[in-house]
Scaffold this motif. Structure first.
Motif, mmCIF file in Angstrom:
data_model
loop_
_atom_site.group_PDB
_atom_site.id
_atom_site.type_symbol
_atom_site.label_atom_id
_atom_site.label_comp_id
_atom_site.label_asym_id
_atom_site.label_seq_id
_atom_site.Cartn_x
_atom_site.Cartn_y
_atom_site.Cartn_z
ATOM 1 N N PRO A 92 94.148 -62.200 87.454
ATOM 2 C CA PRO A 92 95.392 -61.421 86.409
ATOM 3 C C PRO A 92 95.775 -62.694 86.139
ATOM 4 O O PRO A 92 95.280 -63.692 85.369
ATOM 5 C CB PRO A 92 96.117 -62.296 87.886
ATOM 6 C CG PRO A 92 95.176 -63.055 88.522
ATOM 7 C CD PRO A 92 93.408 -62.525 88.242
ATOM 8 N N GLU A 121 99.090 -57.288 91.760
ATOM 9 C CA GLU A 121 97.725 -58.096 91.289
ATOM 10 C C GLU A 121 97.211 -58.466 89.587
ATOM 11 O O GLU A 121 96.662 -58.921 89.405
ATOM 12 C CB GLU A 121 97.046 -57.013 92.016
ATOM 13 C CG GLU A 121 97.002 -56.237 91.233
ATOM 14 C CD GLU A 121 97.749 -54.834 92.377
ATOM 15 O OE1 GLU A 121 98.285 -55.646 92.904
ATOM 16 O OE2 GLU A 121 97.720 -53.844 91.750
ATOM 17 N N ARG A 124 99.937 -64.039 87.941
ATOM 18 C CA ARG A 124 100.825 -65.490 88.795
ATOM 19 C C ARG A 124 101.432 -66.106 87.811
ATOM 20 O O ARG A 124 100.776 -66.087 86.906
ATOM 21 C CB ARG A 124 98.472 -66.031 89.271
ATOM 22 C CG ARG A 124 97.928 -65.421 89.732
ATOM 23 C CD ARG A 124 98.923 -65.059 92.094
ATOM 24 N NE ARG A 124 99.482 -65.763 91.706
ATOM 25 C CZ ARG A 124 100.778 -66.250 92.758
ATOM 26 N NH1 ARG A 124 100.618 -65.357 93.109
ATOM 27 N NH2 ARG A 124 101.377 -67.271 93.184
ATOM 28 N N GLN A 176 104.941 -64.154 93.529
ATOM 29 C CA GLN A 176 103.850 -64.264 92.537
ATOM 30 C C GLN A 176 104.320 -65.928 91.932
ATOM 31 O O GLN A 176 103.791 -66.094 91.509
ATOM 32 C CB GLN A 176 104.968 -63.286 91.681
ATOM 33 C CG GLN A 176 104.835 -61.978 91.488
ATOM 34 C CD GLN A 176 103.589 -61.298 92.034
ATOM 35 O OE1 GLN A 176 103.079 -60.958 92.990
ATOM 36 N NE2 GLN A 176 102.828 -61.444 90.756
#
Ligand SMILES: C[S@@+](CC[C@H](N)C(=O)[O-])C[C@H]1O[C@@H](n2cnc3c(N)ncnc32)[C@H](O)[C@@H]1O
Length: 419
Positions: A92, A121, A124, A176
């Protein structure tokens, strides 16, 4: 009130009393002494020295938590465009919001990336703040009207749930973001964790003095990938260019990347020579690129360096243009030109004074106060700034601070008459 407390705050979180004003610190100390039922500052100092909990409470009391969703919206659009245009990034993608305050900024990042078509996905977000109080609010993530200011945020509707007392980013958005309570000056990138592709560090550097700003940017440079972007606040856009970053020149985004490290042993630039001649310290460069792991970067961009020694005439002409736009009520244009001026010519009392006037005229009182304070930080005797800040504080009911400024102004005028 107490130099020792000011020193503690400077060493602990970088807060510079000259920038925020001693009255802000005095107010927080009084608040904490009341909460601890103490009347003697010496006793409070001893308590502070021995209690971790009290140090955290004082930090909570003194920090400025001001934030809202999609603050300076162009920054989020620029990040989305940058990530879309940079193929080959490891997934990510890693983003950092420091400081994140009560969470509006990292949640805005998540929403804008979902809007740009990134999947959960794909990215982050780590979100760091030193205030335990702010992080508790961030983790609760329930927001009222004050967190949604200006602009049309209709596109966000699908990302929030209605809860009893406000709006909460939905589970998909919240998942997230990882909140971390940490101090920018103490946090260490966990071993084995990759570098960040994007770092938001907005509306924090303004509270620091020059050395602390350098230290902060140096640390951030060590966490940022070579092709990564650093985003700062509008009032901070003159700072990164003097600490080893270059603007990517995306209007109103205040986005920078790390400067390429010069090869060979070039002649000192005129800027370096003028710094040496003035007996000033040279800014520390951010860490060498070779210390960073190589990351694919398939579309290198050529970024024109901003001239570092602008002509005095051009700076003066630019200030005059800003003033003309502000005088004739073209505030949006004045703001834009002022931001560009700050990026190109760097911080000065004159530009912060004008930015203060523009924010003041625009009804953005907090922003105006910050700008006026920055002008006074650079030029404590700037009479026009003292007068305007005094009037603004008076209007906001802070008569004591307004009186103190009027006193400073009177002394300056007295001095002028004598000379
Ligand atoms: C004005 S808010 C900025 C929030 C957000 N970045 C924005 O621009 O809307 C400033 C935040 O900086 C945090 N802060 C101050 N000093 C810090 C430090 N040394 N390390 C981490 N956070 C800090 C405060 O707790 C506060 O929440």
């Amino acid at each position: 009130m107490s130099d020792a407390v000011e020193l503690f705050l400077k060493e602990a979180i970088g807060l510079h009393s000259g920038t925020v004003g001693s009255s802000v610190i005095d107010h927080a100390v009084k608040q904490r002494m009341n909460a601890c039922r103490m009347t003697d500052i010496q006793i409070y100092r001893q308590h502070l020295a021995t209690s971790f909990q009290e140090r955290q409470e004082l930090i909570n009391a003194v920090i400025v938590p001001e934030t809202w969703f999609f603050r300076d919206r162009e920054a989020f659009a620029t990040v989305s465009r940058h990530l879309q245009a940079t193929p080959g990034l490891d997934r990510p993608i890693r983003l950092l919001s420091v400081p994140c305050s009560t969470g509006e900024e990292p949640f805005s990042i998540a929403i804008s990336l979902f809007e740009a078509g990134f999947a959960a996905e794909d990215f982050r977000i780590d979100a760091i703040d030193v205030s335990s109080q702010n992080l508790e609010k961030a983790e609760r993530a329930i927001y009222g009207r004050n967190s949604f200011r200006g602009g049309d945020l209709g596109f966000c509707a699908g990302y929030f749930d209605n809860v009893d007392v406000g709006l909460q980013p939905n589970a998909r958005v919240r998942a997230q973001v990882t909140f971390i309570r940490a101090n920018l000056f103490e946090w260490i990138l966990p071993i084995g964790q990759g570098f960040y592709d994007i770092i938001f560090c907005r509306n924090l550097l303004i509270y620091f003095d020059r050395d602390t700003q350098e230290k902060a940017l140096h640390r951030l440079g060590g966490w940022l990938s070579p092709a990564g972007l650093l985003l700062v606040g509008p009032g901070e856009s003159g700072i990164p260019a003097t600490c080893g970053y270059v603007s990517i020149r995306s209007p109103r985004a205040f986005a920078f990347r790390k400067a390429e490290r010069p090869t060979g042993n070039p002649q000192p630039s005129p800027f370096a020579r003028s710094i040496a001649a003035a007996g000033m310290r040279r800014p520390k460069p951010v860490p060498a690129m070779k210390e960073m792991p190589a990351r694919p970067f398939s579309t290198p961009r050529i970024i024109k360096e901003i001239p570092t020694v602008p002509s005095v005439d051009r700076a003066a002409a630019s200030l005059a243009a800003i003033e003309r736009a502000a005088d004739t009520g073209r505030l949006a244009e004045a703001r834009q030109t002022a931001d560009a001026h700050l990026t190109q010519f760097g911080p000065s009392s004159e530009i912060f004074y004008l930015m203060g006037l523009i924010s003041d005229a625009d009804g953005a009182a907090e922003e105006a106060i910050q700008n006026y304070r920055k002008a006074l930080y650079l030029a404590p005797d700037h009479a026009e700034t003292l007068a305007h800040l005094g009037l603004l504080l008076q209007r906001r009911g802070d008569s004591a601070a307004a009186r103190a400024l009027a006193g400073r102004l009177a002394k300056i005028e007295q001095r002028k008459r004598k000379s």
